[in-house]
Write an enzyme that holds these catalytic residues in place. Structure first.
Site, PDB file in Angstrom:
ATOM      1  CE  LYS A 119      -4.483   0.884   0.110  1.00 53.03           C
ATOM      2  NZ  LYS A 119      -5.607   0.071  -0.368  1.00 53.03           N
TER       3      LYS A 119
HETATM    4  P1  NAD Z   1     -12.721   7.643  -3.478  1.00 55.56           P
HETATM    5  O1  NAD Z   1     -11.711   8.674  -3.204  1.00 55.56           O
HETATM    6  O2  NAD Z   1     -13.097   7.380  -4.898  1.00 55.56           O
HETATM    7  O3  NAD Z   1     -14.069   7.990  -2.679  1.00 55.56           O
HETATM    8  C1  NAD Z   1     -14.106   8.200  -1.297  1.00 55.56           C
HETATM    9  C2  NAD Z   1     -15.482   8.742  -0.944  1.00 55.56           C
HETATM   10  O4  NAD Z   1     -15.617   8.806   0.476  1.00 55.56           O
HETATM   11  C3  NAD Z   1     -15.754  10.140  -1.477  1.00 55.56           C
HETATM   12  O5  NAD Z   1     -17.106  10.200  -1.912  1.00 55.56           O
HETATM   13  C4  NAD Z   1     -15.566  11.015  -0.262  1.00 55.56           C
HETATM   14  O6  NAD Z   1     -16.335  12.221  -0.339  1.00 55.56           O
HETATM   15  C5  NAD Z   1     -16.097  10.090   0.815  1.00 55.56           C
HETATM   16  N1  NAD Z   1     -15.619  10.409   2.151  1.00 55.56           N
HETATM   17  C6  NAD Z   1     -14.379  10.774   2.535  1.00 55.56           C
HETATM   18  N2  NAD Z   1     -14.357  10.980   3.851  1.00 55.56           N
HETATM   19  C7  NAD Z   1     -15.590  10.712   4.312  1.00 55.56           C
HETATM   20  C8  NAD Z   1     -16.196  10.740   5.576  1.00 55.56           C
HETATM   21  N3  NAD Z   1     -15.513  11.100   6.674  1.00 55.56           N
HETATM   22  N4  NAD Z   1     -17.503  10.399   5.663  1.00 55.56           N
HETATM   23  C9  NAD Z   1     -18.184  10.033   4.556  1.00 55.56           C
HETATM   24  N5  NAD Z   1     -17.679  10.001   3.335  1.00 55.56           N
HETATM   25  C10 NAD Z   1     -16.399  10.346   3.216  1.00 55.56           C
HETATM   26  O7  NAD Z   1     -12.207   6.305  -2.774  1.00 55.56           O
HETATM   27  P2  NAD Z   1     -12.598   4.809  -3.119  1.00 55.56           P
HETATM   28  O8  NAD Z   1     -11.592   4.282  -4.065  1.00 55.56           O
HETATM   29  O9  NAD Z   1     -14.052   4.714  -3.435  1.00 55.56           O
HETATM   30  O10 NAD Z   1     -12.305   4.086  -1.715  1.00 55.56           O
HETATM   31  C11 NAD Z   1     -13.276   4.052  -0.670  1.00 55.56           C
HETATM   32  C12 NAD Z   1     -12.915   2.926   0.299  1.00 55.56           C
HETATM   33  O11 NAD Z   1     -12.892   1.685  -0.413  1.00 55.56           O
HETATM   34  C13 NAD Z   1     -11.531   3.051   0.952  1.00 55.56           C
HETATM   35  O12 NAD Z   1     -11.596   2.481   2.243  1.00 55.56           O
HETATM   36  C14 NAD Z   1     -10.658   2.184   0.050  1.00 55.56           C
HETATM   37  O13 NAD Z   1      -9.489   1.726   0.728  1.00 55.56           O
HETATM   38  C15 NAD Z   1     -11.632   1.053  -0.230  1.00 55.56           C
HETATM   39  N6  NAD Z   1     -11.323   0.265  -1.420  1.00 55.56           N
HETATM   40  C16 NAD Z   1     -11.202   0.836  -2.642  1.00 55.56           C
HETATM   41  C17 NAD Z   1     -10.944   0.039  -3.757  1.00 55.56           C
HETATM   42  C18 NAD Z   1     -10.883   0.610  -5.133  1.00 55.56           C
HETATM   43  O14 NAD Z   1     -10.815  -0.199  -6.083  1.00 55.56           O
HETATM   44  N7  NAD Z   1     -10.933   1.910  -5.343  1.00 55.56           N
HETATM   45  C19 NAD Z   1     -10.781  -1.336  -3.604  1.00 55.56           C
HETATM   46  C20 NAD Z   1     -10.914  -1.903  -2.334  1.00 55.56           C
HETATM   47  C21 NAD Z   1     -11.197  -1.089  -1.249  1.00 55.56           C
END
Ligand code: NAD
Length: 429
Positions: A119
Site C-alpha cells: 500500500k
Molecule cells: P474515493 O476517493 O473514490 O471515494 C471516497 C469517498 O468517500 C468520497 O465520496 C468522499 O467524499 C467520501 N468520504 C471521505 N471521507 C468521508 C467521511 N468522513 N464520511 C463520509 N464520506 C467520506 O475512494 P474509493 O476508491 O471509493 O475508496 C473508498 C474505500 O474503499 C476506501 O476504504 C478504500 O481503501 C476502499 N477500497 C477501494 C478500492 C478501489 O478499487 N478503489 C478497492 C478496495 C477497497
C-alpha cells in the site's frame, strides 16, 4: 501504627484503539490462535517486509515549493509481488499504510490470487491542488518509490483520491525511467493505456456478489431490499449504481460533505448525473439531508460503508440497525465494535472478502498487460463473479469449520494460505 488504605481502583476498560495497524495485528492474532501459529510465524507474518518514507518536493503553481511526505509499504510477498493502492489524504500515516498493506496480503490470499500485500500513501489534500500540481506530485512520488515498484515486484493501484489518470502518470513515469512502456507496473489505468474492461466498477461488483451470496444463506434476496451507502467515490457510487440495477432500493448515500435520504429509494441514475455536474450528492432534489453518522444508523437490509476506516466503533455500534454490514471500505469497523455487531446478530461481510473484487480485476489487468492480450467486459465480469462466489464459499466454510464469524473465518483462510507459502519456502539464507 495505622496503615493508610487506598480505595480500590475500579478496573477501567481501556479505550478502544483506533490505530489501524494495532487493529490489523489484533485481528491477525485472533485468527492465528485458531491456527495455533507459533510465535516465530506470527512475527514473520505481522512485520511489514519493507517500508519506505519519501519526501516529495513539488513546485506549486505560484512558484513556491511544497514538500509532501509519502510512503510505500510491502507487507508480505510470500505468494507473489506486492499489490495495493495509493491513497492521497491528509490523515495518511505510516501505521495506516502498514495496516492497509497487511489487509491487502490477506485479501489477495482470500481470493487466492498470486499477490502479496502492499500500500502507499501521500499526506496531501488533492482537492486543494490544481491538476498540474497533482500530476507533478504523483510523478515525483512514483520516481521516489521506483526502486520498490515494478511488474514483478510491487504493483500499485487507485485508492482514496487517486484514479485512472493518476495511474497513467505513474505508468508513464516508470516507463520513461526504464525506457520502454511497462503496462504491468500499475493497475486501474485508463483503457487507452492498458486498463481492463470492468476495473472501474470491479470493487462494487464484488460487493454486490458478496452481499448476494450472504443473502442467499438467509433465504433473502436483493430485489426490493433497502441499502444505505456511506461514501460516494469509486466504490460507493458504483455500489449504489449496481445495487440499484439489481433491483435494490438505495435509500441513503453520503460523501464527505454529508448525506441524502429518500425512504422510497433514490433515483440513482439521476443522482449520478447530479454528482457528475456538482461533484457532491448535496443539493439533489427529492431527498432530505442526513448526516454521515445518522446514515450509519438507518434501519436497512444492507449498510455499505465505502469511505474510510473506523466508522463503526464503540461510540455508535449499538445504534447500528442494518441486517448486513458489507465492508466495501477497508477497516470501517473496530475490533471491539465488531464483537458487538456479532452479539447483536448483524452479519458483517469483512473487508478482505467484501471489497476484494477490485484487486481481483487488477490481477486480470496485470495478466492482460503482461500478455498484451485484452479481454472483453463479459469475460472480466464472469471471471470476477466466479472468484468472488468461490471466495465467499471458502470463507463461509472456514467460519463454519471453526465456529467463528465471517471475518475470523476469512482471516483464518488467508493467514493459513500465507503461512503455508512461508513455511514451504523456508527461511533465507
Ligand atoms: P474515493 O476517493 O473514490 O471515494 C471516497 C469517498 O468517500 C468520497 O465520496 C468522499 O467524499 C467520501 N468520504 C471521505 N471521507 C468521508 C467521511 N468522513 N464520511 C463520509 N464520506 C467520506 O475512494 P474509493 O476508491 O471509493 O475508496 C473508498 C474505500 O474503499 C476506501 O476504504 C478504500 O481503501 C476502499 N477500497 C477501494 C478500492 C478501489 O478499487 N478503489 C478497492 C478496495 C477497497
Amino acid at each position: 501504627m495505622t496503615q493508610s488504605v487506598e480505595a480500590p481502583v475500579a478496573p477501567r476498560t481501556p479505550p478502544e484503539t483506533l490505530n489501524p495497524f494495532e487493529i490489523a495485528v489484533k485481528q491477525f492474532n485472533t485468527a492465528a490462535d485458531y491456527l495455533n501459529l507459533d510465535l516465530s510465524m506470527r512475527k514473520v507474518l505481522t512485520t511489514p517486509k519493507r517500508a519506505l518514507i519519501v519526501a516529495i518536493p513539488v513546485r506549486m503553481d505560484d512558484g513556491s515549493i511544497n514538500v509532501y511526505e509519502g510512503y510505500r509499504v510491502q507487507h508480505n510477498i510470500a505468494r507473489g509481488p506486492a499489490k495495493g493502492g495509493v491513497r492521497y489524504h491528509m490523515n495518511v500515516t505510516l501505521d495506516e499504510v502498514k495496516a492497509l498493506a497487511s489487509w491487502m496480503t490477506w485479501k489477495c490470499a482470500v481470493v487466492n490470487i498470486p499477490f502479496g500485500g502492499g500500500k502507499g500513501g501521500v499526506i496531501c489534500d488533492p482537492q486543494k491542488m490544481s491538476k498540474g500540481e497533482v500530476e507533478r506530485m504523483s510523478r515525483r512520488y512514483f520516481a521516489e518509490i521506483i526502486s520498490m515498484v515494478g511488474p514483478e515486484k510491487d504493483i500499485p493501484a487507485p485508492d482514496v483520491n487517486t484514479n485512472p489518470q493518476v495511474m497513467a502518470w505513474f505508468m508513464d513515469t516508470y516507463s520513461m525511467t526504464v525506457g520502454y512502456t511497462a503496462l504491468g507496473v500499475v493497475t486501474g489505468k485508463p483503457l487507452a493505456v492498458g486498463g481492463s474492461q470492468g476495473r472501474n466498477e470491479a470493487t462494487a461488483r464484488g460487493v454486490l456478489v458478496a452481499v448476494n451470496e450472504a443473502m442467499k444463506k438467509t433465504g433473502k434476496n436483493l430485489l426490493g431490499s433497502s441499502v444505505a451507502v456511506q461514501g460516494f467515490g469509486n466504490v460507493g457510487a458504483n455500489s449504489a449504481k449496481l445495487f440499484h440495477q439489481a433491483g435494490a432500493r438505495v435509500i441513503a448515500v453520503s460523501d464527505v460533505t454529508g448525506g441524502i435520504q429518500n425512504s422510497n429509494g433514490l433515483d440513482i441514475p439521476r443522482l449520478l448525473a447530479h454528482v457528475e455536474k456538482y461533484r457532491t450528492v448535496q443539493g439533489f432534489p427529492e431527498a432530505e439531508t442526513i448526516s454521515n453518522s445518522d446514515l450509519l444508523e438507518l434501519s436497512v437490509d444492507v449498510l455499505i460503508p465505502a469511505a474510510l476506516e473506523n466508522q463503526i466503533t464503540l461510540r455508535n455500534v449499538n445504534n447500528i440497525r442494518a441486517k448486513i454490514v458489507a465492508e466495501a471500505a477497508n477497516g470501517p469497523t473496530t475490533p471491539d465494535a465488531d464483537v458487538i455487531l456479532r452479539e447483536n446478530g448483524i452479519v458483517v461481510i469483512p473487508d478482505i472478502l467484501c471489497n476484494a473484487g477490485g484487486v481481483t480485476v487488477s490481477y486480470f489487468e496485470w495478466v492482460q498487460g503482461l500478455y498484451s492480450f485484452f479481454w472483453d467486459e463479459s469475460m472480466v465480469n464472469s471471471q470476477l463473479e466466479k472468484i468472488m462466489v468461490g471466495a465467499f464459499k471458502d470463507v463461509y466454510e472456514s467460519s463454519k469449520k471453526y465456529n467463528v464469524d465471517l471475518r475470523v473465518g476469512a482471516q483464518i483462510l488467508a493467514i493459513g494460505r500465507v503461512a503455508e507459502a512461508t513455511e514451504v519456502r523456508g527461511l533465507f539464507p
